[in-house]
Design a protein around this motif. Structure first.
Motif, mmCIF file in Angstrom:
data_model
loop_
_atom_site.group_PDB
_atom_site.id
_atom_site.type_symbol
_atom_site.label_atom_id
_atom_site.label_comp_id
_atom_site.label_asym_id
_atom_site.label_seq_id
_atom_site.Cartn_x
_atom_site.Cartn_y
_atom_site.Cartn_z
ATOM 1 N N ARG A 215 12.689 -14.588 46.817
ATOM 2 C CA ARG A 215 12.792 -13.105 47.030
ATOM 3 C C ARG A 215 11.708 -12.342 47.720
ATOM 4 O O ARG A 215 11.720 -11.627 48.628
ATOM 5 C CB ARG A 215 12.745 -12.484 45.529
ATOM 6 C CG ARG A 215 13.920 -12.263 44.622
ATOM 7 C CD ARG A 215 14.074 -11.778 43.325
ATOM 8 N NE ARG A 215 15.227 -11.654 42.652
ATOM 9 C CZ ARG A 215 15.216 -11.267 41.470
ATOM 10 N NH1 ARG A 215 13.999 -10.944 40.549
ATOM 11 N NH2 ARG A 215 16.546 -11.343 40.939
ATOM 12 N N ARG A 216 10.457 -12.895 47.706
ATOM 13 C CA ARG A 216 9.269 -12.501 48.496
ATOM 14 C C ARG A 216 9.530 -12.911 49.797
ATOM 15 O O ARG A 216 9.243 -12.113 50.892
ATOM 16 C CB ARG A 216 7.920 -13.130 47.962
ATOM 17 C CG ARG A 216 7.338 -12.651 46.726
ATOM 18 C CD ARG A 216 6.027 -12.947 46.325
ATOM 19 N NE ARG A 216 5.833 -14.397 46.393
ATOM 20 C CZ ARG A 216 5.771 -15.099 44.997
ATOM 21 N NH1 ARG A 216 6.169 -14.505 44.143
ATOM 22 N NH2 ARG A 216 5.787 -16.486 45.235
ATOM 23 N N ARG B 100 12.578 -9.070 49.386
ATOM 24 C CA ARG B 100 13.185 -8.121 48.352
ATOM 25 C C ARG B 100 12.509 -7.858 47.107
ATOM 26 O O ARG B 100 11.617 -8.565 46.798
ATOM 27 C CB ARG B 100 14.475 -9.078 47.468
ATOM 28 C CG ARG B 100 15.656 -9.521 48.459
ATOM 29 C CD ARG B 100 16.602 -10.167 47.960
ATOM 30 N NE ARG B 100 17.820 -10.488 48.918
ATOM 31 C CZ ARG B 100 18.781 -11.205 48.880
ATOM 32 N NH1 ARG B 100 18.825 -11.940 47.658
ATOM 33 N NH2 ARG B 100 19.729 -11.698 49.506
ATOM 34 N N THR B 101 12.744 -6.645 46.571
ATOM 35 C CA THR B 101 11.885 -6.282 45.473
ATOM 36 C C THR B 101 12.687 -6.410 44.124
ATOM 37 O O THR B 101 12.123 -6.042 43.030
ATOM 38 C CB THR B 101 11.486 -4.640 45.510
ATOM 39 O OG1 THR B 101 12.572 -3.965 45.837
ATOM 40 C CG2 THR B 101 10.542 -4.702 46.866
ATOM 41 N N HIS B 102 14.017 -6.670 44.040
ATOM 42 C CA HIS B 102 14.829 -6.815 42.946
ATOM 43 C C HIS B 102 15.841 -7.855 43.386
ATOM 44 O O HIS B 102 16.111 -8.146 44.297
ATOM 45 C CB HIS B 102 15.242 -5.569 42.287
ATOM 46 C CG HIS B 102 16.250 -4.734 43.404
ATOM 47 N ND1 HIS B 102 15.679 -3.948 44.466
ATOM 48 C CD2 HIS B 102 17.389 -4.635 43.508
ATOM 49 C CE1 HIS B 102 16.987 -3.473 45.290
ATOM 50 N NE2 HIS B 102 18.044 -3.986 44.569
#
Length: 288
Positions: free
Chosen positions: A281-282, A286-288
């Motif tokens: 995700r990082r 992305r934050t979610h």
């Protein structure tokens, strides 16, 4: 029918997931992701594909991904190969397991493989034979096993016939894919029942996309029918090319959590899996 206590999870995020992401993840990060997935307990992780980088730039450098990994002998790292040229490159890179995918419908085959089904199957037969002659194992995929973006609902026998053909050609396992994620438990059951009439459960896997939010329910229905291998992608990587903004692959962490709650053994550490999810995700911002 008795239901197995152990479910094998096949991680497809580093290939099927990342190839449909808009961002191109660097080779070093792809290697790090696969290492995290293996550390979490996954024994089969798709490492990439040997397709032209002009068509799938996200998969460029798969040879370097394989070179950067040194898994234990009980870990398989399948790579997708579209033709004999791709197979040659995969074998030169040290791949011991390769994968081919065929389409259950004529329209999808022409759109995605640039060949009619008969021509594509002839090509796959050559690839499978050459791979096996060289000592490699071959996994098969049947795309559009439930629904096709061009032709609509697919007759269960069409997917079953293709799965049987791939097994006859030498695939050790065939994954039945709900490519568009439109499948329901009832349609999934019909497709799997038809396949089980032709292929033993031990040679079949399921691969549900979550576009319609039913991937977990479809998976449970498949397990009830005797399927013991399920594909998924960490963090639900991949999106869905047919439904912009929709969820794509079934998320591995959601699958393992559901299976654990149901009492199945996957051999996968959820906490370690969470680290792999957070890492990619990082990388993708992305934050979610």
């Amino acid at each position: 029918m008795s239901i197995a206590h152990t479910i094998r999870v096949v991680e497809v995020g580093p290939r099927d997931g990342l190839q449909n992401e808009a961002s191109i993840v660097p080779v070093a990060a792809r290697i790090a992701l696969i290492r995290l997935l293996i550390d979490a307990g996954l024994k089969t992780v798709e490492a990439g594909s040997f397709v032209s980088p002009r068509w799938v730039p996200q998969m460029a450098g798969t040879d370097r991904v394989l070179a950067g990994l040194d898994p234990d002998g009980d870990v398989a790292l399948p790579v997708l190969v579209p033709n004999l040229k791709g197979l040659e490159a995969a074998r030169a890179a040290g791949a011991e397991t390769v994968a081919v995918f065929a389409a259950a419908t004529e329209s999808f085959s022409r759109a995605n493989l640039n060949a009619d089904r008969a021509t594509a199957m002839g090509r796959f037969a050559e690839v499978i034979a050459a791979a096996m002659a060289g000592g490699a194992r071959v996994r098969g995929y049947v795309s559009c096993a439930v629904h096709c973006p061009y032709e609509g609902w697919v007759a269960p026998d069409a997917a079953a016939d293709l799965a049987a053909r791939l097994v006859e050609l030498g695939c050790y396992e065939v994954s039945l894919c709900d490519t568009t994620g439109q499948g329901t438990p009832e349609r999934a059951e019909a497709m799997i029942s038809a396949a089980l009439a032709r292929v033993p459960a031990a040679r079949l896997a399921v691969h549900f996309h979550d576009t319609g939010g039913r991937a977990l329910d479809n998976t449970e229905r498949a397990i009830e029918q005797g399927i013991t291998t399920v594909d998924s992608a960490i963090a639900g990587l991949g999106g869905c090319p047919y439904s912009p903004g929709a969820a794509g692959n079934l998320a591995t962490e959601k699958l393992v959590a559901r299976l654990t709650a149901l009492g199945f053994d996957t051999g996968i550490d959820l906490s370690a899996l969470g680290r792999a999810r957070d890492f990619i995700r990082r990388e993708l911002g992305r934050t979610h």
